[in-house]
Write an enzyme that holds these catalytic residues in place. Structure first.
Site, PDB file in Angstrom:
ATOM      1  N   GLU A  50     -93.929  37.322  39.842  1.00  0.00           N
ATOM      2  CA  GLU A  50     -92.420  37.783  38.674  1.00  0.00           C
ATOM      3  C   GLU A  50     -92.961  38.027  37.620  1.00  0.00           C
ATOM      4  O   GLU A  50     -93.180  37.303  36.452  1.00  0.00           O
ATOM      5  CB  GLU A  50     -91.655  36.386  38.423  1.00  0.00           C
ATOM      6  CG  GLU A  50     -92.393  35.327  38.128  1.00  0.00           C
ATOM      7  CD  GLU A  50     -92.242  33.648  37.999  1.00  0.00           C
ATOM      8  OE1 GLU A  50     -90.772  33.374  38.451  1.00  0.00           O
ATOM      9  OE2 GLU A  50     -91.987  32.701  37.755  1.00  0.00           O
ATOM     10  N   GLY A 102     -93.759  40.495  34.124  1.00  0.00           N
ATOM     11  CA  GLY A 102     -92.937  41.424  33.076  1.00  0.00           C
ATOM     12  C   GLY A 102     -93.062  42.516  32.734  1.00  0.00           C
ATOM     13  O   GLY A 102     -92.694  43.819  32.573  1.00  0.00           O
ATOM     14  N   CYS A 154     -87.644  43.258   3.072  1.00  0.00           N
ATOM     15  CA  CYS A 154     -88.103  43.093   2.272  1.00  0.00           C
ATOM     16  C   CYS A 154     -89.282  41.962   2.809  1.00  0.00           C
ATOM     17  O   CYS A 154     -88.868  40.665   1.843  1.00  0.00           O
ATOM     18  CB  CYS A 154     -87.246  42.582   1.737  1.00  0.00           C
ATOM     19  SG  CYS A 154     -86.244  44.149   1.102  1.00  0.00           S
TER      20      CYS A 154
HETATM   21  C1  LIG Z   1     -92.013  31.540  34.119  1.00  0.00           C
HETATM   22  C2  LIG Z   1     -92.409  33.055  33.341  1.00  0.00           C
HETATM   23  N1  LIG Z   1     -92.687  33.649  34.260  1.00  0.00           N
HETATM   24  C3  LIG Z   1     -92.459  35.084  34.558  1.00  0.00           C
HETATM   25  C4  LIG Z   1     -92.585  35.513  32.742  1.00  0.00           C
HETATM   26  C5  LIG Z   1     -93.616  36.880  32.188  1.00  0.00           C
HETATM   27  O1  LIG Z   1     -94.669  36.825  32.456  1.00  0.00           O
HETATM   28  P1  LIG Z   1     -95.335  38.303  32.007  1.00  0.00           P
HETATM   29  O2  LIG Z   1     -94.334  39.117  30.876  1.00  0.00           O
HETATM   30  O3  LIG Z   1     -96.122  37.933  30.616  1.00  0.00           O
HETATM   31  O4  LIG Z   1     -95.780  39.263  32.931  1.00  0.00           O
HETATM   32  C6  LIG Z   1     -93.190  34.164  31.277  1.00  0.00           C
HETATM   33  C7  LIG Z   1     -93.175  34.834  30.976  1.00  0.00           C
HETATM   34  O5  LIG Z   1     -92.878  34.043  29.569  1.00  0.00           O
HETATM   35  C8  LIG Z   1     -92.422  33.085  32.099  1.00  0.00           C
HETATM   36  O6  LIG Z   1     -92.259  32.482  31.485  1.00  0.00           O
END
Ligand SMILES: Cc1ncc(COP(=O)(O)O)c(C=O)c1O
Length: 408
Positions: A272, A274, A348
């Site tokens: 998963e 991001g 600021c």
């Molecule tokens: C449970 C979990 N999965 C996946 C991610 C995605 O991580 P990344 O963006 O480092 O791939 C995060 C990011 O905080 C997360 O907390």
């Protein structure tokens, strides 16, 4: 050396031409996003799934494009569930993260979540009660916070140490027993998101080997039929040396080697991710409003700031940028040559710094500073209301050479 694609440059200058006030904007290069995702998913073995961690960038236009390319979506709140609702016909979703509300869990169950990642013994009890009340069996992965060798850590580690995340290995046997005993829980496996900012594919693969061994041992020991193993996200983006990024090909090749192991053949491996999916498609633009020296340091004061692009202070780095002569190309613009430039925004607070002492060959008032790698954890993690400045403009490139018609 940072490359800003021609289509992004053109769109940036066109956006600037469209308004008399100095510009602050995000440009998202959607064709580049498509190509990146296609490459990532295309390299994976069939039993490995790539989900998108929506928290990295929940912009609906990005989300639509990503959802079309990946195997599913990972959410961590009821708000994110609402956001992905229009996409649920085509893609499975999983629900993780700490502090889930009962109302969010119930909504995720009702929406047919593919898996809930249970974070604690208490959350499991709440889930059992909610599943029973709804008359629905909840598909579950237990999130583990395992012991982790020191050498496997990065500067943002969520497991192997005291964090709010996952179930301690010591508590795990009891939680597994409870899950297996409940008819309202379908225990499908484990979830381990150990860390973020992983820049080294070899280290990543050896972390995965460790987690795979651990998961197989735990499953055998506690009688869990392991169907799915979610190994989290965590691939990093090299912000300070953009030419040297994570070696995805090596990672994908390593996965192909690992899924050949007999013990893993019938297990679905899931990631998963991001940051690594969306970071590269985003650009943040700031127009230079003022140039000044203070205590020996040269500053550019620009439209926007960390209330729109909090990524640099959040990561504690000086973000790379390229200077585009827009309005600043005019002969009467105040211009500097060969300077070390510190880039500040409009807030600021002395913390409103996006880059510090960056070498610049030429900069003028009216120029656009283009910050690449701004497509993840950028706008959406920023304290947007501070000082009541308006939001930046957003522009989406639909084709690789596009003119900015659709902006908001
Ligand atoms: C449970 C979990 N999965 C996946 C991610 C995605 O991580 P990344 O963006 O480092 O791939 C995060 C990011 O905080 C997360 O907390």
């Amino acid at each position: 050396m940072i490359e800003i694609p021609q289509a992004v440059r053109q769109a940036a200058l066109e956006l600037q031409r469209q308004q008399p006030d100095p510009l602050a904007a995000y440009i998202y290069d959607l064709p580049a996003l498509d190509a990146h995702l296609q490459r990532l998913t295309g390299d994976l073995p069939p039993q490995v799934e790539l989900f998108y961690a929506v928290k990295a960038n929940p912009d609906p236009r990005i989300l639509h494009r990503v959802a079309a390319a990946v195997h599913g979506l990972e959410i961590a709140s009821g708000g994110e569930l609402q956001l992905i609702e229009p996409l649920l016909d085509s893609r499975p979703f999983i629900f993780g993260g700490p502090g889930k509300l009962d109302s969010d869990i119930a909504a995720a169950l009702a929406a047919g979540t593919d898996a809930l990642h249970v974070e604690s013994a208490g959350e499991l009890e709440r889930l059992i009660a909610l599943a029973e009340a709804a008359g629905l069996v909840a598909p579950v992965l237990l999130r583990i916070n395992p012991r982790l060798p020191e050498r496997m850590r990065t500067r943002l580690t969520m497991a192997g140490c005291a964090t709010a995340f996952g179930i301690d290995e010591e508590a795990l046997p009891g939680v597994i027993a409870r899950a297996r005993a409940s008819r309202w829980i379908k225990l499908q496996g484990f979830h381990i998101h150990a860390l973020s900012h992983q820049l080294d594919a070899e280290r990543h693969l050896s972390l995965l080997d460790h987690l795979l061994r651990l998961s197989l041992d735990l499953a055998r020991e506690h009688g869990v039929e392991l169907r799915t193993l979610n190994l989290g996200g965590g691939i990093g983006v090299n912000y300070t040396d953009p030419a040297h990024q994570y070696d995805w090909s090596r990672f994908a090749a390593g996965l192909h080697e690992r899924v050949q192991q007999p013990a893993l053949r019938d297990i679905r491996l899931r990631f998963e991710m991001g940051r690594y999916l969306t970071a590269f498609c985003g650009y943040y633009l700031m127009e230079v409003i003022d140039l000044k020296r203070n205590h020996g340091e040269q500053f550019a004061i620009c439209r926007g700031g960390t209330h729109q692009f909090r990524l640099p202070p959040a990561q504690g780095h000086s973000h790379p940028f390229v200077c585009l002569p827009g309005r600043g190309g005019r002969p009467d613009s105040q211009t500097l040559h060969h300077v070390r430039l510190t880039v500040a925004g409009q807030l600021c607070t002395p913390k409103d710094i996006l880059a510090r002492q960056a070498e610049v060959a030429r900069v003028a008032i009216g120029d656009l500073l283009a910050f690449p790698l701004a497509g993840a954890y950028a706008w959406n993690i920023s304290h947007q209301n501070f000082l009541c400045h308006p939001a930046p403009r957003f522009h989406y490139l639909e084709k690789s050479l596009d003119t900015p018609e659709e902006s908001r």
